[in-house]
Design a protein around this motif. Structure first.
Motif: not given
Length: 273
Positions: A69-77, A199-206, A238-244
Motif C-alpha cells: 500500500t502506498l500512502l499519499l496525502i493530498t489537498g487536491g480533488e 506522467l500522471w502529474d497530480e492529475g494534469r497528465g490524466l 468501446e473505451t474509457i472516457d476522459d475521467d476513466c
C-alpha cells in the motif's frame, strides 16, 4: 532478500515500512495518516491476515504473496485522486514486464484480448495474466484536518498462491511458471510507480495515463457484460472516457458510461451472470 525501495523511489522521498505479517496494509497506512504521517510511505508485507478488495470482499494474502500500500496525502480533488488506481495498474504491469522473463506468460482473454500484452488491465482495478486475475487494486481514503485527505493505494499480487474457490479464473506468478518473489516484484513496482506518477502529474497528465492504459486494456472491442446495482448491461467495450469511466455500446447502438460496476468479458458476458 528483504524488501527495499528502488533508488529512484528513495531519491524522490518515498519511505518503506516492511512487515512479516499485517492485518491490512491499507488499514495500517490510513492509521499512520490519522497519526500525522506525511505520506509517500509504502507499507508492504508478504502475508496479510484481513485484506479486503472492492465492495468489502475478502482478499487473501498467504505467505509469499505481495500486499503493498502506498500512502499519499493530498489537498487536491478526490475525483482526481480516484484515478490513481489506473496509475497503479500501469505501474504494476510495467513491473511485471520487468521481472517476469519473456515467454513465460501466454496471452489471451476468452477471445476478447488484442494479444499484444502479457499482462492486461481489466477495468477498473484488476491485472490479468493468461485471462486470469493475477492482482487487484483497492483505493481507500480518509479525511484529515485542514481540508486534506489520505489516499491508500493498495496493491495485492498473487505471487506464490491464488484462491481457487472464486466465480472467475485466478492465477499466480508461480502457477504461470515465473520464479519471481514478492521482494523482487516490489522493488520493480516502486520504480515503475515513480515513472507513472510523474506522467500522471497530480492529475494534469490524466489524458496520457488514459492513453497508456488503453494500450493494455483487457477486452477492448469485445463483448462485455457489466453488473450495476444488481442489473446487467451487455454490449461492446468501446473505451474509457476522459475521467476513466467505462464506456460500452449496447445492441441498439446506445452508449452507456459506467462509473462503477463488475465487468465480465467473452463467453462469460454471453452467459447469464
Amino acid at each position: 532478500m528483504a524488501f527495499r525501495l528502488a533508488p529512484t523511489s528513495a531519491s524522490e522521498g518515498f519511505r518503506l515500512e516492511a512487515h512479516d505479517s499485517v492485518g491490512s496494509t491499507n488499514a495500517l497506512a490510513l492509521d499512520h495518516a490519522r497519526a500525522g504521517d506525511p505520506g509517500k510511505l509504502w507499507v508492504v508485507s508478504k502475508k496479510q491476515e484481513s485484506g479486503r478488495g472492492r465492495r468489502g470482499r475478502a482478499w487473501a494474502t498467504p505467505e509469499g504473496n505481495l500486499a503493498a500500500t502506498l500512502l499519499l496525502i493530498t489537498g487536491g480533488e478526490l475525483r482526481l485522486a480516484a484515478t490513481l488506481g489506473f496509475v497503479a495498474g500501469l505501474a504494476l504491469a510495467d513491473a511485471l514486464d520487468a521481472v517476469v522473463p519473456k515467454g513465460r506468460i501466454a496471452i489471451g482473454l476468452d477471445g476478447a484480448s488484442q494479444g499484444q500484452n502479457r499482462f492486461e488491465l481489466k477495468w477498473p482495478n484488476d491485472v490479468l495474466a493468461s485471462g486470469a486475475k493475477l492482482a487487484g487494486i483497492l483505493l481507500e481514503s480518509a479525511m484529515l484536518d485542514g481540508g486534506r485527505f489520505a489516499v491508500a493505494v493498495g496493491i495485492g499480487v498473487n505471487v506464490v498462491a491464488h484462491p481457487r474457490d472464486l466465480p472467475y479464473p485466478a492465477t499466480s506468478l508461480h502457477a504461470l511458471g515465473a520464479a519471481c518473489d514478492a521482494e523482487t516484484l516490489f522493488l520493480a513496482l516502486s520504480d515503475a510507480w515513480s515513472e507513472n506518477a510523474r506522467l500522471w502529474d497530480e492529475g494534469r497528465g490524466l489524458a496520457a495515463i488514459r492513453k497508456r492504459w488503453l494500450t493494455r486494456a483487457a477486452g477492448l472491442g469485445g463483448e462485455v457484460a457489466v453488473r450495476i446495482d444488481g442489473n446487467v448491461v451487455r454490449g461492446v467495450f468501446e473505451t474509457i472516457d476522459d475521467d476513466c469511466r467505462f464506456v460500452i455500446r449496447d445492441d441498439d447502438g446506445s452508449v452507456l458510461t459506467v462509473a462503477a460496476g463488475d465487468v465480465h468479458f467473452g463467453a462469460v458476458a454471453s452467459a447469464r451472470i
